[in-house]
Scaffold this motif. Sequence first.
Motif, mmCIF file in Angstrom:
data_model
loop_
_atom_site.group_PDB
_atom_site.id
_atom_site.type_symbol
_atom_site.label_atom_id
_atom_site.label_comp_id
_atom_site.label_asym_id
_atom_site.label_seq_id
_atom_site.Cartn_x
_atom_site.Cartn_y
_atom_site.Cartn_z
ATOM 1 N N TRP A 210 0.980 -1.369 0.016
ATOM 2 C CA TRP A 210 -0.051 -0.011 -0.014
ATOM 3 C C TRP A 210 0.791 1.329 0.103
ATOM 4 O O TRP A 210 0.642 2.239 -0.678
ATOM 5 C CB TRP A 210 -1.127 -0.108 1.295
ATOM 6 N N LEU A 211 1.837 1.275 0.980
ATOM 7 C CA LEU A 211 2.668 2.491 1.172
ATOM 8 C C LEU A 211 4.083 2.548 1.319
ATOM 9 O O LEU A 211 4.785 3.329 1.558
ATOM 10 C CB LEU A 211 2.023 3.117 2.509
ATOM 11 N N GLY A 212 4.663 1.268 0.983
ATOM 12 C CA GLY A 212 6.028 1.011 1.397
ATOM 13 C C GLY A 212 6.705 0.295 0.109
ATOM 14 O O GLY A 212 6.754 0.743 -1.143
ATOM 15 N N ALA A 213 7.726 -0.454 0.405
ATOM 16 C CA ALA A 213 8.754 -1.135 -0.541
ATOM 17 C C ALA A 213 8.030 -1.835 -1.746
ATOM 18 O O ALA A 213 8.771 -2.025 -2.830
ATOM 19 C CB ALA A 213 9.891 -1.618 0.187
ATOM 20 N N ALA A 214 6.886 -2.413 -1.473
ATOM 21 C CA ALA A 214 6.370 -3.242 -2.534
ATOM 22 C C ALA A 214 5.324 -2.362 -3.341
ATOM 23 O O ALA A 214 4.369 -3.222 -3.938
ATOM 24 C CB ALA A 214 5.599 -4.589 -1.907
ATOM 25 N N ALA A 215 5.198 -1.288 -3.373
ATOM 26 C CA ALA A 215 4.333 -0.610 -4.292
ATOM 27 C C ALA A 215 4.234 -0.870 -5.639
ATOM 28 O O ALA A 215 5.547 -1.014 -6.213
ATOM 29 C CB ALA A 215 4.511 0.963 -4.117
ATOM 30 N N VAL A 221 6.874 -11.529 -1.080
ATOM 31 C CA VAL A 221 7.287 -12.111 0.084
ATOM 32 C C VAL A 221 7.825 -11.235 1.034
ATOM 33 O O VAL A 221 8.628 -10.432 0.746
ATOM 34 C CB VAL A 221 8.010 -13.346 0.155
ATOM 35 N N MET A 222 7.084 -11.056 2.104
ATOM 36 C CA MET A 222 7.596 -10.035 3.188
ATOM 37 C C MET A 222 8.148 -11.052 4.460
ATOM 38 O O MET A 222 7.279 -11.827 4.820
ATOM 39 C CB MET A 222 6.695 -9.181 3.633
ATOM 40 N N VAL A 223 9.309 -10.969 4.924
ATOM 41 C CA VAL A 223 9.724 -11.612 6.252
ATOM 42 C C VAL A 223 10.028 -10.902 7.228
ATOM 43 O O VAL A 223 10.746 -9.831 7.154
ATOM 44 C CB VAL A 223 11.104 -12.462 5.801
ATOM 45 N N LEU A 224 9.100 -10.828 8.235
ATOM 46 C CA LEU A 224 9.597 -10.294 9.809
ATOM 47 C C LEU A 224 10.603 -10.969 10.313
ATOM 48 O O LEU A 224 10.537 -12.189 10.959
ATOM 49 C CB LEU A 224 8.289 -10.203 10.535
ATOM 50 N N VAL A 225 11.670 -10.469 10.492
ATOM 51 C CA VAL A 225 12.903 -11.364 10.878
ATOM 52 C C VAL A 225 13.199 -11.269 12.363
ATOM 53 O O VAL A 225 12.551 -10.180 12.972
ATOM 54 C CB VAL A 225 14.211 -10.570 10.264
ATOM 55 N N GLY A 226 13.516 -12.267 13.133
ATOM 56 C CA GLY A 226 13.769 -12.268 14.545
ATOM 57 C C GLY A 226 13.853 -13.356 14.954
ATOM 58 O O GLY A 226 13.646 -14.556 14.336
ATOM 59 N N LEU A 227 13.486 -13.941 16.237
ATOM 60 C CA LEU A 227 13.704 -14.967 16.951
ATOM 61 C C LEU A 227 12.614 -15.806 16.540
ATOM 62 O O LEU A 227 12.777 -17.071 16.386
ATOM 63 C CB LEU A 227 13.749 -14.866 18.453
ATOM 64 N N LEU A 354 14.415 -3.453 1.744
ATOM 65 C CA LEU A 354 14.304 -3.286 3.184
ATOM 66 C C LEU A 354 12.751 -2.666 3.308
ATOM 67 O O LEU A 354 12.494 -1.874 2.472
ATOM 68 C CB LEU A 354 15.505 -2.398 3.652
ATOM 69 N N SER A 355 12.055 -3.162 4.435
ATOM 70 C CA SER A 355 10.979 -2.577 4.710
ATOM 71 C C SER A 355 10.896 -1.085 4.833
ATOM 72 O O SER A 355 11.916 -0.458 5.341
ATOM 73 C CB SER A 355 10.396 -2.995 6.086
ATOM 74 N N GLU A 356 9.859 -0.369 4.093
ATOM 75 C CA GLU A 356 9.933 1.186 4.097
ATOM 76 C C GLU A 356 9.376 1.546 5.441
ATOM 77 O O GLU A 356 9.170 2.575 6.011
ATOM 78 C CB GLU A 356 9.342 1.665 2.963
ATOM 79 N N LEU A 357 8.442 0.744 5.907
ATOM 80 C CA LEU A 357 7.306 1.267 6.944
ATOM 81 C C LEU A 357 7.854 0.704 8.306
ATOM 82 O O LEU A 357 7.533 1.229 9.512
ATOM 83 C CB LEU A 357 5.877 0.475 6.607
ATOM 84 N N GLY A 358 8.916 0.025 8.340
ATOM 85 C CA GLY A 358 9.606 -0.378 9.517
ATOM 86 C C GLY A 358 8.616 -1.009 10.577
ATOM 87 O O GLY A 358 7.846 -1.597 10.410
ATOM 88 N N GLU A 359 8.616 -0.448 11.772
ATOM 89 C CA GLU A 359 7.986 -1.123 13.009
ATOM 90 C C GLU A 359 6.321 -0.790 12.853
ATOM 91 O O GLU A 359 5.641 -1.356 13.445
ATOM 92 C CB GLU A 359 8.512 -0.296 14.308
#
Lengths: 384, 384
Positions: A210-215, A221-227, A354-359
């Motif tokens: 909608w508003l970020g890196a995948a316009a 595919v979006m990966v939310l990285v973390g444990l 990289l995600s443009e919307l971050g958190e």
Amino acid sequence: MARLSGRDPSLLRRINSTAVLRVLRSEFGRAPLTLTDLAQATELSRPTVEGVVEGLVDAGLAAEAEEPCAEHAARRGRPARRFRFRAEAGHALGVEIGSHRTAAVLADLTGDFTGTVTHDLDEETGAEERLASAHDAVAELLESSGVGRESLRAVGVGTPGIVEADGTVRLGTALPGWTGLPLGERLRQDFNCPVLVENDANAGVVAERWLGAAAGAEDVVMVLVGLSPGAGSLIGGRLHRGFGGAAGEIGALHLLGREATPERLLSTTDEPLHPLDEAAVARVFALARAGDERAERAMERFVQRLVHDVAALVLALDPELVVIGGWASGLDDVLEPLRGELERYCLRPPRVALSELGESAVATGALRLALDEVESELFSVNAD
Amino acid sequence: MARLSGRDPSLLRRINSTAVLRVLRSEFGRAPLTLTDLAQATELSRPTVEGVVEGLVDAGLAAEAEEPCAEHAARRGRPARRFRFRAEAGHALGVEIGSHRTAAVLADLTGDFTGTVTHDLDEETGAEERLASAHDAVAELLESSGVGRESLRAVGVGTPGIVEADGTVRLGTALPGWTGLPLGERLRQDFNCPVLVENDANAGVVAERWLGAAAGAEDVVMVLVGLSPGAGSLIGGRLHRGFGGAAGEIGALHLLGREATPERLLSTTDEPLHPLDEAAVARVFALARAGDERAERAMERFVQRLVHDVAALVLALDPELVVIGGWASGLDDVLEPLRGELERYCLRPPRVALSELGESAVATGALRLALDEVESELFSVNAD
């Protein structure tokens, strides 16, 4: 398809009403429009448009613009009436209930943001306290925005785990007490409008489109990285949830090749990290940047795991674009090694961004899902 | 949507013709039908049906049934004329060009099989010789079936690798000389009809849904197991090719977690297997069944790798059903360990079934794709 039948004038009225509403709500309608403007844009007759606009005003969705422009008033005796969409007639709410925070974001009916509130949480917070935090964030946001709860037309919620169609969390290991929680049912007690619960990574990928890196991208595919990493996918522009809502639940992927847990991979001591301590990951990143050798090695192991997760998703789905998100800082360091490794493993490596919307990605995506719901209600010609 | 306009009588005729053809070709039309039957089934007027049927007879797609039933003839003076679909008016061909064989399968326009031919090949056969083998298999099949090449209305081809929309093999490491081969262009020189080239695992999953283990399922992953494994996916009943046609190209997946090649995993000696020697895999399976310890250990490693591949696909896609295919014998031994491991790793484990079509899956799926092409041509209302 709606069946157009002479026997159902209410349906025909609804179709006409939808056409007028679309024009009023479009870019064209940002300036108030006359009945003549609307008749031209919709190809409906002027009397039809007049009747429809009257109905929209009664329903609170349109209003007469109060001050016709002075120039116009000077040139003619009585100026033409002008109408505008009442974007303030209702609101949509996006909520994130995450491992270390709850967040709420509010928009009017054109999707313009009107405010946001975030509450930090400890990862080990129990389910009831976490729900209370989300409740408080929403109440604070509504109050500070001067928006009444009755103005909400739809609420979207993004949260980790496998979420069923009714909003029950079938499995959610990242949040204590989350598995089995009837989250949709609980939240519906707070609102008099539809509440849609979605997996957090799914909400994230919707937001980035909608508003970020995948316009403009359709296969993402979006990966939310973390444990506890998770992934959300768009295929042909549509969210791919999988047969049982578990698509992209890749938490166990790294276990497949080798028996090392992420808590151990990322540890810079002999002790593994706490499984829910996502903040420790950011600390390791910062240490690695500062040149700490053990942190650098932990970071390398972390990148290898990320490569493994992303490559598996890419080999299975062949997306156009992979968006890497999660927490804001440090992640840009992983992009180059990730691209290099994907070139090695994937027959057709995708773009990586990289995600443009971050958190804010999860709450923003939840808001977009709520707006979609409002739009499908406003513009449906099937409902009565 | 076709626009129905009084100005275009040829389009209207075509729509009516399609409606009559559909009825003639349906289960209902397996017994020849009168004009009255057709008028009732299509809700068209009898004169319209009469004109349409005349056109279908002229085009060779319908024929008057030669012998009306005796009972009918006895009851009435002059029996009503009856018509049938001419399934023999054309044919569709499915071709597999695989690592160790080429195969061709022929069907009439209702999809009834009329014959099949298979040629064995050495894995190291070069591209030209492999193409010649496919050419010979098709020629042999047409001759033994008494079908002329001009009767072919579409040809489907299944082959390993990433295949572009025009049938060029962008990357195909399993067959020598395959990468870069303009396979579609080469094959089109042999046929006067559309030639569709598809990845072999994609063809396989289409076949299993048509006539095999995935009947009735909409979200299916089929894994062609072997030294160069590949996967094909249906999402919502449609083939998921990915953005660049590389979805399911999982050959590199096992490399991600650990640096062991399948040739080494499956070897029962200190030497790795030859990378293209798929037959060696079957030999190892047979040895393991006979109780050979080294073969049993190789088999265990092989199952672990399969688990890894399948689990990664399942975590990414969350299908309803996973179909395991490849070579016929021995694979049933892997189902139970695979199910057990998927329970361990996947939050929502799918059903797991063995391919029902076995070695014929790829050619059968290629045939189904050809039949789809023929149907879309026969039943299109957009073409002139």
